[in-house]
Design a protein around this motif. Structure first.
Motif, PDB file in Angstrom:
ATOM      1  N   LYS A   1      69.427  41.289 132.025  1.00  0.00           N
ATOM      2  CA  LYS A   1      69.267  41.032 133.308  1.00  0.00           C
ATOM      3  C   LYS A   1      67.723  41.266 133.726  1.00  0.00           C
ATOM      4  O   LYS A   1      67.110  42.182 133.136  1.00  0.00           O
ATOM      5  CB  LYS A   1      70.207  42.204 134.270  1.00  0.00           C
ATOM      6  N   MET A   2      67.383  40.522 134.575  1.00  0.00           N
ATOM      7  CA  MET A   2      66.183  40.353 135.074  1.00  0.00           C
ATOM      8  C   MET A   2      65.858  40.910 136.484  1.00  0.00           C
ATOM      9  O   MET A   2      66.504  40.240 137.395  1.00  0.00           O
ATOM     10  CB  MET A   2      65.267  39.187 134.783  1.00  0.00           C
ATOM     11  N   PHE A   3      65.034  41.872 137.108  1.00  0.00           N
ATOM     12  CA  PHE A   3      64.644  42.213 138.112  1.00  0.00           C
ATOM     13  C   PHE A   3      63.280  41.819 138.794  1.00  0.00           C
ATOM     14  O   PHE A   3      62.579  42.444 138.031  1.00  0.00           O
ATOM     15  CB  PHE A   3      65.109  43.637 138.662  1.00  0.00           C
ATOM     16  N   CYS A   4      63.238  41.081 139.878  1.00  0.00           N
ATOM     17  CA  CYS A   4      61.872  40.839 140.169  1.00  0.00           C
ATOM     18  C   CYS A   4      61.228  41.050 141.482  1.00  0.00           C
ATOM     19  O   CYS A   4      62.369  40.936 142.631  1.00  0.00           O
ATOM     20  CB  CYS A   4      61.463  39.371 139.671  1.00  0.00           C
ATOM     21  N   SER A   5      60.035  40.972 141.908  1.00  0.00           N
ATOM     22  CA  SER A   5      59.764  41.410 143.087  1.00  0.00           C
ATOM     23  C   SER A   5      58.475  40.653 143.329  1.00  0.00           C
ATOM     24  O   SER A   5      57.476  40.293 142.159  1.00  0.00           O
ATOM     25  CB  SER A   5      59.557  42.740 143.661  1.00  0.00           C
ATOM     26  N   ASP A   6      57.753  40.498 144.533  1.00  0.00           N
ATOM     27  CA  ASP A   6      56.404  40.079 144.508  1.00  0.00           C
ATOM     28  C   ASP A   6      55.509  41.291 144.794  1.00  0.00           C
ATOM     29  O   ASP A   6      54.283  41.236 145.020  1.00  0.00           O
ATOM     30  CB  ASP A   6      56.193  39.711 145.970  1.00  0.00           C
TER      31      ASP A   6
ATOM     32  N   ARG B   1      61.393  43.513 136.006  1.00  0.00           N
ATOM     33  CA  ARG B   1      61.957  44.602 135.126  1.00  0.00           C
ATOM     34  C   ARG B   1      63.071  43.914 134.326  1.00  0.00           C
ATOM     35  O   ARG B   1      64.050  43.696 135.117  1.00  0.00           O
ATOM     36  CB  ARG B   1      62.168  45.846 135.752  1.00  0.00           C
ATOM     37  N   MET B   2      63.261  44.058 132.927  1.00  0.00           N
ATOM     38  CA  MET B   2      64.377  43.436 132.203  1.00  0.00           C
ATOM     39  C   MET B   2      65.013  44.360 131.407  1.00  0.00           C
ATOM     40  O   MET B   2      64.313  45.356 130.549  1.00  0.00           O
ATOM     41  CB  MET B   2      63.757  42.108 131.349  1.00  0.00           C
TER      42      MET B   2
ATOM     43  N   CYS C   1      56.389  49.338 131.695  1.00  0.00           N
ATOM     44  CA  CYS C   1      56.983  50.542 130.697  1.00  0.00           C
ATOM     45  C   CYS C   1      57.869  49.630 129.756  1.00  0.00           C
ATOM     46  O   CYS C   1      57.930  48.605 129.834  1.00  0.00           O
ATOM     47  CB  CYS C   1      57.768  51.491 131.479  1.00  0.00           C
ATOM     48  N   PHE C   2      58.250  50.485 128.544  1.00  0.00           N
ATOM     49  CA  PHE C   2      59.152  49.934 127.461  1.00  0.00           C
ATOM     50  C   PHE C   2      59.833  51.082 127.363  1.00  0.00           C
ATOM     51  O   PHE C   2      59.708  52.433 127.075  1.00  0.00           O
ATOM     52  CB  PHE C   2      58.180  49.398 126.697  1.00  0.00           C
ATOM     53  N   SER C   3      61.336  50.849 126.988  1.00  0.00           N
ATOM     54  CA  SER C   3      62.175  51.824 126.402  1.00  0.00           C
ATOM     55  C   SER C   3      63.167  51.062 125.378  1.00  0.00           C
ATOM     56  O   SER C   3      63.412  50.031 125.398  1.00  0.00           O
ATOM     57  CB  SER C   3      63.339  52.334 127.378  1.00  0.00           C
ATOM     58  N   GLU C   4      63.112  51.808 124.327  1.00  0.00           N
ATOM     59  CA  GLU C   4      64.087  51.194 123.378  1.00  0.00           C
ATOM     60  C   GLU C   4      65.553  52.009 123.012  1.00  0.00           C
ATOM     61  O   GLU C   4      65.947  51.533 122.154  1.00  0.00           O
ATOM     62  CB  GLU C   4      63.360  51.134 121.783  1.00  0.00           C
ATOM     63  N   THR C   5      65.800  52.867 124.105  1.00  0.00           N
ATOM     64  CA  THR C   5      66.820  53.472 123.952  1.00  0.00           C
ATOM     65  C   THR C   5      67.747  53.208 125.095  1.00  0.00           C
ATOM     66  O   THR C   5      68.872  53.709 125.385  1.00  0.00           O
ATOM     67  CB  THR C   5      66.461  54.897 123.765  1.00  0.00           C
ATOM     68  N   SER C   6      67.226  52.609 126.243  1.00  0.00           N
ATOM     69  CA  SER C   6      68.010  52.467 127.510  1.00  0.00           C
ATOM     70  C   SER C   6      67.706  50.931 128.183  1.00  0.00           C
ATOM     71  O   SER C   6      66.573  50.562 127.863  1.00  0.00           O
ATOM     72  CB  SER C   6      67.463  53.429 128.552  1.00  0.00           C
ATOM     73  N   ASP C   7      68.645  50.646 128.901  1.00  0.00           N
ATOM     74  CA  ASP C   7      68.301  49.198 129.641  1.00  0.00           C
ATOM     75  C   ASP C   7      67.652  49.573 130.927  1.00  0.00           C
ATOM     76  O   ASP C   7      67.564  48.604 131.762  1.00  0.00           O
ATOM     77  CB  ASP C   7      69.676  48.715 129.733  1.00  0.00           C
ATOM     78  N   TYR C   8      67.095  50.718 131.017  1.00  0.00           N
ATOM     79  CA  TYR C   8      66.243  51.114 132.264  1.00  0.00           C
ATOM     80  C   TYR C   8      65.082  51.681 132.066  1.00  0.00           C
ATOM     81  O   TYR C   8      65.006  52.550 131.034  1.00  0.00           O
ATOM     82  CB  TYR C   8      67.044  51.519 133.441  1.00  0.00           C
ATOM     83  N   CYS C   9      63.632  51.336 132.452  1.00  0.00           N
ATOM     84  CA  CYS C   9      62.685  52.470 132.269  1.00  0.00           C
ATOM     85  C   CYS C   9      61.830  52.262 133.699  1.00  0.00           C
ATOM     86  O   CYS C   9      61.485  51.564 134.415  1.00  0.00           O
ATOM     87  CB  CYS C   9      61.803  51.724 131.257  1.00  0.00           C
ATOM     88  N   TYR C  10      61.131  53.447 133.851  1.00  0.00           N
ATOM     89  CA  TYR C  10      60.177  53.484 134.694  1.00  0.00           C
ATOM     90  C   TYR C  10      58.953  54.692 134.423  1.00  0.00           C
ATOM     91  O   TYR C  10      59.335  55.808 134.062  1.00  0.00           O
ATOM     92  CB  TYR C  10      60.752  53.929 136.170  1.00  0.00           C
ATOM     93  N   THR C  11      57.761  54.399 134.601  1.00  0.00           N
ATOM     94  CA  THR C  11      56.596  54.966 134.448  1.00  0.00           C
ATOM     95  C   THR C  11      55.442  54.974 135.468  1.00  0.00           C
ATOM     96  O   THR C  11      55.708  54.091 136.359  1.00  0.00           O
ATOM     97  CB  THR C  11      56.063  54.805 132.975  1.00  0.00           C
TER      98      THR C  11
ATOM     99  N   ALA D   1      64.608  48.163 127.459  1.00  0.00           N
ATOM    100  CA  ALA D   1      64.192  47.518 128.823  1.00  0.00           C
ATOM    101  C   ALA D   1      62.586  47.515 128.701  1.00  0.00           C
ATOM    102  O   ALA D   1      61.889  48.194 127.871  1.00  0.00           O
ATOM    103  CB  ALA D   1      64.631  48.621 129.792  1.00  0.00           C
ATOM    104  N   LEU D   2      62.021  46.620 129.552  1.00  0.00           N
ATOM    105  CA  LEU D   2      60.672  46.441 129.923  1.00  0.00           C
ATOM    106  C   LEU D   2      60.330  46.258 131.278  1.00  0.00           C
ATOM    107  O   LEU D   2      61.072  45.426 131.569  1.00  0.00           O
ATOM    108  CB  LEU D   2      59.950  45.618 128.700  1.00  0.00           C
ATOM    109  N   ARG D   3      59.102  46.411 131.520  1.00  0.00           N
ATOM    110  CA  ARG D   3      58.765  46.391 133.009  1.00  0.00           C
ATOM    111  C   ARG D   3      57.283  45.689 132.900  1.00  0.00           C
ATOM    112  O   ARG D   3      56.380  46.377 132.075  1.00  0.00           O
ATOM    113  CB  ARG D   3      58.935  47.525 133.731  1.00  0.00           C
TER     114      ARG D   3
END
Length: 215
Positions: A187-192, A145-146, A120-130, A159-161
């Motif tokens: 900030k970057m959040f990662c998982s496997d 997700r960054m 996903c990508f958001s240009e208005t928030s530092d969080y996105c989810y789709t 934000a982008l994921r």
């Protein structure tokens, strides 16, 4: 001076570290920038970062130069989301106001590695989810997700994921820096690939991404 006293002085000087000055600048070009000189913290070096954001309709370059840690030197990595790909490379030098060699970007791979991540990508928030997903390729073996907050000369959250290399999770993804009046907190959040995402670690500098979408 007695040998023991001389040894104490030498050890004291060594413990203070060595500081240099580096140029501090950024611009949306594929060439080095030229900015004012700033004093770096002890044992930092001059770090150049080059980022190229590629989408189906455009390519946006971004070059930055600043003080940074040696752990950031000579690295590259990428992050792929549902609208394109972000590739970053770094290089370093360690003398006053030096200009590092131009960074090298990682090659683009089309070889699928079996991992699928939400995108996903958001240009208005530092969080996105789709519910959108992207198939990962090459060395992009993490789901990431960054989120960014920009202030100063530009006020913006985005934000982008998507699929990320280990270097984006551990080096490029989390960043706090001020360059020419622009404050970047990333900030970057990662998982496997699991549902829960954990915070990745950061060395510093990184890269300022998707600047074309800011203006």
């Amino acid at each position: 001076m007695k040998p023991l006293g001389l040894l104490f002085v030498i050890c004291s000087l060594a413990s203070t570290g060595f500081s240099i000055s580096c140029k501090s600048c950024w611009h949306m070009q594929d060439s080095p920038c030229n900015g004012s000189s700033v004093a770096c913290s002890s044992d930092q070096v001059c770090v150049a970062s080059y980022t190229l954001v590629t989408s189906v309709i455009s390519e946006t370059p971004q070059y930055t130069l600043s003080c940074g840690s040696r752990s950031e030197c000579n690295l590259n990595g990428s992050l792929t989301f549902n609208y394109g790909k972000v590739r970053t490379g770094t290089s370093c030098c360690d003398t006053d106001n030096c200009i590092p060699p131009f960074p090298t970007l990682p090659p683009v791979s089309s070889q699928k590695n079996g991992l699928t991540c939400r995108a996903c990508f958001s240009e208005t928030s530092d969080y996105c989810y789709t519910s959108d997903r992207v198939e990962c390729t090459g060395d992009e073996i993490k789901c990431g997700r960054m989120g960014r907050r920009l202030s100063g000369t530009v006020t913006k959250n985005d934000a982008l994921r998507g699929c990320a290399t280990r270097s984006y999770c551990e080096i490029f993804g989390i960043h706090m820096v001020t360059i020419q009046g622009l404050n970047v907190d990333s900030k970057m959040f990662c998982s496997d690939g699991a549902v829960a995402l954990h915070v990745g670690l950061f060395g510093s500098i990184v890269a300022i991404l998707l600047t074309k979408l800011l203006f």
